[in-house]
Design a protein around this motif. Sequence first.
Motif, short mmCIF file in Angstrom:
data_model
loop_
_atom_site.label_atom_id
_atom_site.label_comp_id
_atom_site.label_asym_id
_atom_site.label_seq_id
_atom_site.Cartn_x
_atom_site.Cartn_y
_atom_site.Cartn_z
N LEU A 127 0.83 -1.20 0.00
CA LEU A 127 0.00 0.00 0.00
C LEU A 127 0.87 1.26 0.00
O LEU A 127 0.55 2.25 -0.68
CB LEU A 127 -0.95 -0.01 1.19
CG LEU A 127 -2.03 -1.09 1.18
CD1 LEU A 127 -2.90 -1.00 2.43
CD2 LEU A 127 -2.89 -1.01 -0.07
N ASP A 128 1.97 1.23 0.73
CA ASP A 128 2.88 2.37 0.70
C ASP A 128 3.44 2.58 -0.71
O ASP A 128 3.54 3.72 -1.19
CB ASP A 128 4.02 2.17 1.69
CG ASP A 128 3.61 2.42 3.14
OD1 ASP A 128 2.46 2.87 3.37
OD2 ASP A 128 4.43 2.16 4.04
N GLN A 129 3.81 1.49 -1.38
CA GLN A 129 4.31 1.60 -2.75
C GLN A 129 3.26 2.21 -3.68
O GLN A 129 3.60 2.94 -4.61
CB GLN A 129 4.70 0.22 -3.29
CG GLN A 129 6.03 -0.31 -2.82
CD GLN A 129 6.38 -1.64 -3.49
OE1 GLN A 129 5.50 -2.34 -4.01
NE2 GLN A 129 7.65 -1.99 -3.48
N ALA A 130 2.00 1.88 -3.44
CA ALA A 130 0.92 2.34 -4.32
C ALA A 130 0.43 3.74 -3.95
O ALA A 130 -0.54 4.22 -4.56
CB ALA A 130 -0.24 1.35 -4.25
N GLY A 131 1.08 4.40 -2.99
CA GLY A 131 0.64 5.72 -2.58
C GLY A 131 -0.62 5.70 -1.75
O GLY A 131 -1.37 6.69 -1.73
#
Length: 744
Positions: free
Chosen positions: A557-561
Motif C-alpha cells: 500500500l505504501d508503494q501504491a501511494g
Amino acid sequence: MNGLRIRVRGQVQGVGFRPFVWQLARRMGVTGEVLNDAEGVLIFAAGADLDGFVAALSDEAPPLSRVDAVECASCEVGVADAFVIAASGGPGAETRVTPDAATCADCADEIRGDGRRRGYAFTNCTNCGPRFTILTGLPYDRAQTTMAPFAMCPDCRAEYEDPADRRFHAQPVACPACGPRVWFERDAGEGQGDAVALAAAAILGGEIVAVKGLGGFHLCCDATNGAAMAALRTRKRRPGKPFALMAPLALVRQYAMVSAAEEALLCDPAAPVVLLEKSGAALPDAVAPGQGTLGWMLPYTPLHHLLLDAMARPLVMTSGNLSGEPQVIGNHEAREKLGAFADAFVMHDRDIARRLDDGVERIGPAGPMTLRRARGRVPGTLPLPPGFPDRQVVAYGGQMKAAICLVKNGQALLGHHLGELDEALTWEAFLQADADYAALFDHAPDAVATDLHPDFRATRHGVERAEAEGLRHVSVQHHHAHMAACMAENAWPLDGGPVVGIVLDGTGLGSDGTVWGGEVLLGGYRSVERRAWLRPAPLVGGDLAAREPWRNALVRLDQAGLSDWADALFADKPLVLARQAAASGLNTPASSSVGRLFDAVAACLGVCPDVQTYEGEAAMRLEALPPYAGLVRFASRGHEIDPAPFFAELRESLSLGASAAYGAALFHNSLAAAFAREARRLVETGEAAAVALSGGCFQNARLLAETLRCLEGVPVLVHRATPANDGGLAFGQAMVALAQMESD
C-alpha cells in the motif's frame, strides 16, 4: 524350440506379473518359462501366436503393473511341453519397487465374508496391500520385508505357491493363524475384546484414538463431533489447518460433490486424499475453517474398512505427529509422543519400515494435480524426456516440502514428501531417506544437484557429499528448477526449443542475489534468462513477513501511494517501526514474491491479517471465496509488473460496498492476466514455443484456471504427477544437472 526371449521392463515385480504371464501362456498355448531378475521380468516363449502373446503382455497387464518396454529377440527355448514359473535370477535394483496399494475389492469382500479371513485387518493379495512401507531390501521377497517374522501357515503357503491363486507370491500374505495381530490399548494396557469394536466405541464417545496405518499413525476422531475436533486442535496446537477425512465413497457423496474424474482418483490404488467441493450435508466448520473444499480419502487398509463399517460415519484421519515433526511409525514412539493427544491406541505388531504420509491430490482445470507426492505414488518413477543422457544424478530439493530425486536408466524417482528441514527430526528423516533410496536402488551418482541457496540444509548436504565423493556439483536456481520440473513431466525434449515459464511461489534465491517469487523466465533445461517479474517489495521482519500478512499489505500500500489506507487498516500495528525498517533495509530483503502478494491482498480484505496459523492459510482462504468477473490491469514498468493499480481499484471497490469475495476475484483475475500477457507476448513473437506454469501458487486451482483462460490458444505445460510446489523441486534440479552434463 525356436522362440523369443522377451524382456519386460517397468513396474513388473510384486504385482502378479509372473502368474499373469503363466495364465496367459496356458490360454494361448505358449510354452517356455518366466522369471524375475535384476532388470524386470524375463520370458522365454515358443508357440504359434507369439505376436498376440507379446501384445497381450501390455494390453492385459495386471492392475498394479506399469509396462514401459517389451523387448524381443529370437532364441532357443528349452522348455518344450509346458510353461513354468522359474526361480528368480538373483538380487538387483534395476526394476521398480511397487508403491503400496489400497485394499482391492476381492479382499474387501473377504474380510466381510464367512471365510478364515473374516474381520482380519491384514488381508491382502497380489493386487493390493503394503509394498514400499514394509520393504527392507531387494529383491522384494518376504525375507526382505517386515513380514519376515511371521511364518506362513500351511493354508497361506498353499495360496502363496499356487500360480492360479491371486495370492501367488504375494509377500505379505497372512491370516489370523499366522500373521500380525491388532489390539486396542489404553493407559499402556491392552483392552479385552475386539480391537475394532473397542476403538469404534471410544471414537463414538468423543475420544481421540491413534490408529496405526500403512506409513504411520493417524489421529482419529468423529468428524461429525465438533467438540472432539476442537479437543484435537487444542491438544495438537493446530488451530486452523484442515483435517483429512476418511469415509466410504457412498458416505463421501453425502458431504461433497464427486465428479467422475474425482471418483476415479479416490478409487485409485494409491488412495490419496482428494480435495472435493463441499455439498449436501454439512460437517462442523472445525474440520477445515474457512475452506470451500474438504480433503477426503477412502479406506485403504482392511483395518480402515473394518473401523468405518463399525462407525458408519466419516472420520478425521490426520497425521499422528508433534507439530512440525515427521509422522510417528513405531509403537513405543507412539506411546511416547502421541500420549498427550490420544485417549487410546489401535496398535499392531507389523513394523513399518519407512514413514509415508498420505498423498494429497485434486482434479484441477487441466486434470489431476498432485499437491503432496507420498504413499501410493512412491517409489513410482517418471520417464525422462527425449535427448537426456543416461547418467545417474541425485538432487536434494529445497528447505521446505523436502523431497529427494534419483535419476537412473532413463527414469526419475521423485521421493516422498519429507517436510520442513528446519525441524531436527525431519532432517534425520531426510538423511535416512537419502541412504535408504541409494541402497534400495543401487544408486551411484555422477553428479549432485542442489538449490542455489547456500544455507539450505539440503544444499549443504549435497555440497558436502559432492566434495567427499569427488562428484560434480550443480547449483540450480530455485525457479529454474520449478520450470524444468514442469517441462520434464510434460516430456518436453532436451532440444525442444525455448519455453517461457511463469513461476509464482513464496520465495527462492535469485541468480542476482535477491529474493524471487513472481517470475517470467525464458529458456530451457540448460539455462534461462529472467524476462519479467513482480515489482519487488521489502519483507519487513524477514521470515516474519510470511507469518503476518499485514506486513506485506503495509509495504504494498505504501508503494501504491495508499499509506493512509494502511494507517486505517492496521492502526493497531507497529507501523512506524515497520516503515523505518523498510526504509533502512534492516532485515527487510526486497522480494518479488507472489505468495507474499496473496498475503497482502488477504490482509487488505480482512482475511487473517494478523497471523497465519499454517503455511498458505491466507491464500487458501482467498481461493475459497466465491468467484466474480472483472480485472484490473497491472502496470508494466520496464521488466517489472506493478500491482499498484490493483490496490487503488480494490480500495475504491471496497469503499463502494464490494465484498471480500469480489476483491479476491478481482485479484485472481488481475494477477493471472498480468503474467499471462507477458508470457503470451514471448510465444507470439516466436521467442518461445510454449508456456510452463509452476511454483506453489499454481496449486491454487482458481489461479490456474484463470491463467489457462488468459493463455487460450497457446501451448501450455502444467503439473499433474509432480507437485508444482517445492515438492517437485528436486526433479527439476536433476533435469537441469543432466542437461548441463550433456552439454559438456
